[in-house]
Design a protein around this motif. Structure first.
Motif, PDB file in Angstrom:
ATOM      1  N   UNK A  69       0.831  -1.214   0.000  1.00  0.00           N
ATOM      2  CA  UNK A  69       0.000   0.000   0.000  1.00  0.00           C
ATOM      3  C   UNK A  69       0.864   1.262   0.000  1.00  0.00           C
ATOM      4  N   UNK A  70       1.978   1.238   0.725  1.00  0.00           N
ATOM      5  CA  UNK A  70       2.872   2.401   0.752  1.00  0.00           C
ATOM      6  C   UNK A  70       3.475   2.646  -0.636  1.00  0.00           C
ATOM      7  N   UNK A  71       3.873   1.566  -1.294  1.00  0.00           N
ATOM      8  CA  UNK A  71       4.450   1.686  -2.648  1.00  0.00           C
ATOM      9  C   UNK A  71       3.400   2.256  -3.610  1.00  0.00           C
ATOM     10  N   UNK A  72       2.197   1.677  -3.518  1.00  0.00           N
ATOM     11  CA  UNK A  72       1.089   2.110  -4.374  1.00  0.00           C
ATOM     12  C   UNK A  72       0.772   3.589  -4.144  1.00  0.00           C
ATOM     13  N   UNK A  73       0.681   3.963  -2.875  1.00  0.00           N
ATOM     14  CA  UNK A  73       0.361   5.356  -2.527  1.00  0.00           C
ATOM     15  C   UNK A  73       1.408   6.309  -3.104  1.00  0.00           C
ATOM     16  N   UNK A  74       2.661   5.874  -3.061  1.00  0.00           N
ATOM     17  CA  UNK A  74       3.743   6.691  -3.610  1.00  0.00           C
ATOM     18  C   UNK A  74       3.561   6.893  -5.110  1.00  0.00           C
ATOM     19  N   UNK A  75       3.192   5.811  -5.806  1.00  0.00           N
ATOM     20  CA  UNK A  75       2.976   5.889  -7.252  1.00  0.00           C
ATOM     21  C   UNK A  75       1.790   6.793  -7.581  1.00  0.00           C
ATOM     22  N   UNK A  76       0.796   6.801  -6.687  1.00  0.00           N
ATOM     23  CA  UNK A  76      -0.425   7.568  -6.947  1.00  0.00           C
ATOM     24  C   UNK A  76      -0.305   9.025  -6.509  1.00  0.00           C
ATOM     25  N   UNK A  77       0.825   9.375  -5.944  1.00  0.00           N
ATOM     26  CA  UNK A  77       1.049  10.770  -5.585  1.00  0.00           C
ATOM     27  C   UNK A  77       0.493  11.187  -4.230  1.00  0.00           C
ATOM     28  N   UNK A  78       0.208  10.204  -3.370  1.00  0.00           N
ATOM     29  CA  UNK A  78      -0.261  10.542  -2.014  1.00  0.00           C
ATOM     30  C   UNK A  78       0.898  11.182  -1.238  1.00  0.00           C
ATOM     31  N   UNK A  79       0.634  12.336  -0.663  1.00  0.00           N
ATOM     32  CA  UNK A  79       1.670  13.042   0.100  1.00  0.00           C
ATOM     33  C   UNK A  79       1.710  12.529   1.531  1.00  0.00           C
ATOM     34  N   UNK A  80       2.901  12.269   2.038  1.00  0.00           N
ATOM     35  CA  UNK A  80       3.022  11.922   3.458  1.00  0.00           C
ATOM     36  C   UNK A  80       3.840  12.995   4.162  1.00  0.00           C
ATOM     37  N   UNK A  81       3.208  13.659   5.102  1.00  0.00           N
ATOM     38  CA  UNK A  81       3.909  14.633   5.926  1.00  0.00           C
ATOM     39  C   UNK A  81       4.096  14.040   7.312  1.00  0.00           C
ATOM     40  N   UNK A  82       5.317  14.064   7.792  1.00  0.00           N
ATOM     41  CA  UNK A  82       5.562  13.503   9.123  1.00  0.00           C
ATOM     42  C   UNK A  82       5.756  14.641  10.115  1.00  0.00           C
ATOM     43  N   UNK A  83       5.111  14.485  11.255  1.00  0.00           N
ATOM     44  CA  UNK A  83       5.181  15.485  12.322  1.00  0.00           C
ATOM     45  C   UNK A  83       6.604  15.536  12.894  1.00  0.00           C
ATOM     46  N   UNK A  84       7.180  16.701  12.840  1.00  0.00           N
ATOM     47  CA  UNK A  84       8.562  16.847  13.283  1.00  0.00           C
ATOM     48  C   UNK A  84       8.693  16.596  14.781  1.00  0.00           C
ATOM     49  N   UNK A  85       7.692  17.084  15.532  1.00  0.00           N
ATOM     50  CA  UNK A  85       7.755  16.929  16.983  1.00  0.00           C
ATOM     51  C   UNK A  85       7.748  15.454  17.381  1.00  0.00           C
TER      52      UNK A  85
END
Lengths: 181, 83
Positions: free
Chosen positions: A126-142
């Motif tokens: 699912x992570x690979x697929x999401x990457x191909x589909x352009x899903x943005x992942x923002x990770x909380x710095x804190x």
């Protein structure tokens, strides 16, 4: 009188602009939980939304951040607490457990078996697929700081950023759909 | 459209998504729709029970015309016309 009308038109124009900005066909989701089932649900909704032509922005925070760790990557120079967190928290999506019926890992293993039988994609896929589909992942710095995670130990994902709560709020405020998982 | 009419349709594109579960068939449909022209017909094969409910919703959003479903033994054939 004319001035009055013009003023009103200007104000309406401002409101319309604001409304247009506020209703992007976009999905913003806080992914907070660190369990296999919850993150899988988040990723199914995220990839499904791309099929609906929606832009998708995920904000990974707290326990969910551990799911993005790459099992093969190691970073040095961590302090004692960070090392402890690193050992205690799951190292990547393969180590996640079910939120219910884990039964010392048996339930999770069983669920993975059933998923395979039902042709449900694994979280890694699912992570690979999401990457191909352009899903943005923002990770909380804190969260990264609290748990002592470094960007270098995260999976290679094409649209990944480290950011703060303002990024999520800005994304969410212009999204039609907002979710918290 | 009636089931008989649907059975006689020659789709311009057939997408076999029987090897995937939700949201696989939907993503397959989205990918394949780019290959056909407006007014052409696409047929999606899915073994996932949810797909026949999802595709009409997807069509509604994307403004394609949902034509109907033909049930086979272990899968469904879902028809739509591209907007």
């Amino acid at each position: 009188m004319n001035e009055e009308i013009e003023k009103q038109i200007q104000e309406l124009q401002k409101k319309v602009n604001k409304l247009e900005k506020g209703t992007k066909d976009q999905l913003s989701m806080v992914v907070f939980s660190g369990e296999l089932d919850k993150i899988l649900a988040a990723m199914i909704i995220a990839t499904g939304a791309t099929a609906m032509d929606m832009k998708v922005k995920l904000f990974f925070t707290f326990w969910a951040t551990a799911s993005l760790r790459a099992p093969e990557k190691n970073v040095s120079g961590k302090n004692f607490m960070s090392k402890m967190f690193g050992i205690m928290l799951p190292k990547g999506s393969k180590k996640l457990k079910l939120s219910k019926m884990n039964m010392a890992g048996m339930g999770t293993a069983m669920m993975k078996g059933i998923m395979k039988k039902n042709k449900v994609a694994s979280l890694e896929e699912m992570f690979v697929l999401a990457g191909e589909l352009g899903v943005e992942i923002n990770i909380c710095e804190m969260s990264m700081n609290l748990m002592g995670f470094k960007k270098e130990e995260m999976i290679d994902y094409p649209h990944m950023n480290i950011c703060g709560v303002a990024t999520f709020l800005n994304d969410a405020s212009e999204s039609k759909v907002q979710l918290f998982i | 459209m009636t089931t008989e009419e649907l059975k006689n349709i020659n789709a311009n594109k057939i997408v076999d998504a029987r090897g995937t579960a939700c949201p696989g068939p939907l993503l397959a449909a989205k990918k394949a729709i780019g290959d056909i022209e407006s007014g052409e017909i696409m047929e999606i094969l899915s073994a996932d029970e949810g797909t026949k409910h999802d595709i009409p919703k997807w069509c509604e959003k994307m403004e394609h015309e949902f034509l109907g479903v033909v049930e086979e033994d272990s899968y469904s054939r879902i028809f739509l016309k591209k907007a």
